[in-house]
Write an enzyme that holds these catalytic residues in place. Structure first.
Site, mmCIF file in Angstrom:
data_model
loop_
_atom_site.group_PDB
_atom_site.id
_atom_site.type_symbol
_atom_site.label_atom_id
_atom_site.label_comp_id
_atom_site.label_asym_id
_atom_site.label_seq_id
_atom_site.Cartn_x
_atom_site.Cartn_y
_atom_site.Cartn_z
ATOM 1 N N THR A 194 0.817 -1.215 0.000
ATOM 2 C CA THR A 194 0.000 0.000 0.000
ATOM 3 C C THR A 194 0.848 1.260 0.000
ATOM 4 O O THR A 194 1.954 1.279 0.555
ATOM 5 C CB THR A 194 -0.916 0.014 1.238
ATOM 6 O OG1 THR A 194 -1.570 1.283 1.340
ATOM 7 C CG2 THR A 194 -0.121 -0.201 2.519
ATOM 8 N N TYR A 221 -2.177 0.090 10.033
ATOM 9 C CA TYR A 221 -2.367 -0.569 8.734
ATOM 10 C C TYR A 221 -1.113 -0.428 7.880
ATOM 11 O O TYR A 221 -0.575 -1.416 7.372
ATOM 12 C CB TYR A 221 -3.569 0.037 8.010
ATOM 13 C CG TYR A 221 -3.644 -0.336 6.544
ATOM 14 C CD1 TYR A 221 -3.848 -1.649 6.156
ATOM 15 C CD2 TYR A 221 -3.496 0.635 5.544
ATOM 16 C CE1 TYR A 221 -3.901 -1.996 4.811
ATOM 17 C CE2 TYR A 221 -3.559 0.300 4.208
ATOM 18 C CZ TYR A 221 -3.769 -1.010 3.847
ATOM 19 O OH TYR A 221 -3.814 -1.364 2.515
#
Length: 328
Positions: free
Chosen positions: A117, A141
């Protein structure tokens, strides 16, 4: 020779399975169905219900199917939730990835592609960010994904495993043939929320933060069509199988759109005004993340076919209409 796709019943994973099957690959899907749907898995693939962190199960699949490559999509992805429940993310993302990589090494798998990501970069400013930019994720995250990147690099240095990491920017849209799409009922993706609101499936929606240092005060993101994203994965798999070196690449278009611009695009496609409420910023959201994506184009010859915001929004809108009919 087969490909194991973890999280293959989820949004991006199900599109990847379609692309692999279309290419004639033998595909095995491993998904716990916590957030995925068994009906989303293409019938040409073999589906196994289970956890990607179950080393014994993964080992059996590797041996039974002659797995030569693993594409790892399984994981938790909601940034605000990672702030409120970080241990869930370190379990579902980092610990699961550790076990999956260990099973791959033990089973002699040579190629591993990881779904990472842009959140690994953290605060980037308004200029496009390159792969060698400082890594300073703002959320659990992002940190959970970065830890897996680090594990892959360390394992590849110690074992005959080549890997590819693709750092996604904001993935949206759906298969042009309406074979797959974002199907989680209350997903948090902006375009998904926008089209659901346009179709009356949500009473309204919120813009989280209007005072960011961006042109219109709302967050700016680089939106990439899911079909273009999985095409990059296919090219990366070819690269690794041909003996290419391990690599980490951004996957985006290099063009940012603000929240307000995206919602204007949804209104244009749907032909309705969206009921929108302005709300405070969410924890873990940087003002802007836009890709510098020259390397993926140069190394893999990636040529996006859907690099247009209206195209992305329209495919998401059409999928949502299809999904509503399917669920009746």
């Amino acid at each position: 020779m087969a490909v194991l796709v973890t999280g293959g019943a989820g949004y991006i994973g199900s599109h990847m399975v379609l692309a692999l099957c279309d290419a004639g690959e033998e595909v095995v899907v491993l998904d716990s169905l916590v957030t995925g749907f068994d009906w989303a898995v293409d019938g040409r693939a073999q589906f196994v219900a289970g956890d990607a962190g179950d080393m014994a199960l993964v080992g059996r699949l590797i041996a039974a199917h002659g797995i030569d490559a693993i594409l790892h999509f399984a994981g938790s992805i909601v940034v605000p939730e990672s702030v409120s429940d970080p241990l869930k993310y370190y379990a579902n993302n980092t610990a699961t990835s550790r076990n999956l990589i260990a099973a791959a090494v033990a089973g002699g798998v040579r190629h591993f592609i990881f779904s990472s990501t842009a959140a690994v970069y953290g605060m980037t400013g308004l200029e496009p960010v390159e792969e060698d930019a400082p890594l300073n994720p703002m959320s659990p995250y992002g940190r959970s994904k970065l830890m897996t990147e680090m594990m892959l690099a360390d394992v590849a240095a110690a074992h005959p495993l080549r890997y590819g990491v693709l750092r996604y920017f904001n993935v949206a849209g759906a298969d042009p043939g309406r074979r797959a799409g974002q199907s989680t009922p209350m997903a948090t993706h902006l375009i998904k929320v926008g089209v659901q609101t346009a179709l009356g499936q949500r009473a309204g929606m919120e813009i989280f933060g209007t005072d960011y240092p961006t042109p219109d005060g709302t967050c700016v993101r680089d939106y990439i069509h899911v079909s273009d994203l999985v095409a990059a994965h296919g090219l990366l798999l070819e690269h690794l199988r041909a003996g290419g070196e391990s690599v980490t690449l951004n996957c985006g278009y290099g063009r940012g759109y603000s929240v307000r611009e995206v919602l204007a695009g949804v209104e244009d496609v749907a032909g309705v005004a969206l009921p929108v409420v302005e709300a405070p910023r969410r924890a873990g959201d940087p003002p802007s993340i836009v890709a510098r994506a020259d390397r993926v184009r140069e190394l893999l010859g990636w040529r996006p076919a859907h690099a247009d915001l209206k195209t992305i929004v329209r495919s998401a809108y059409e999928w949502e209409r299809h999904l509503a009919t399917r669920n009746r």
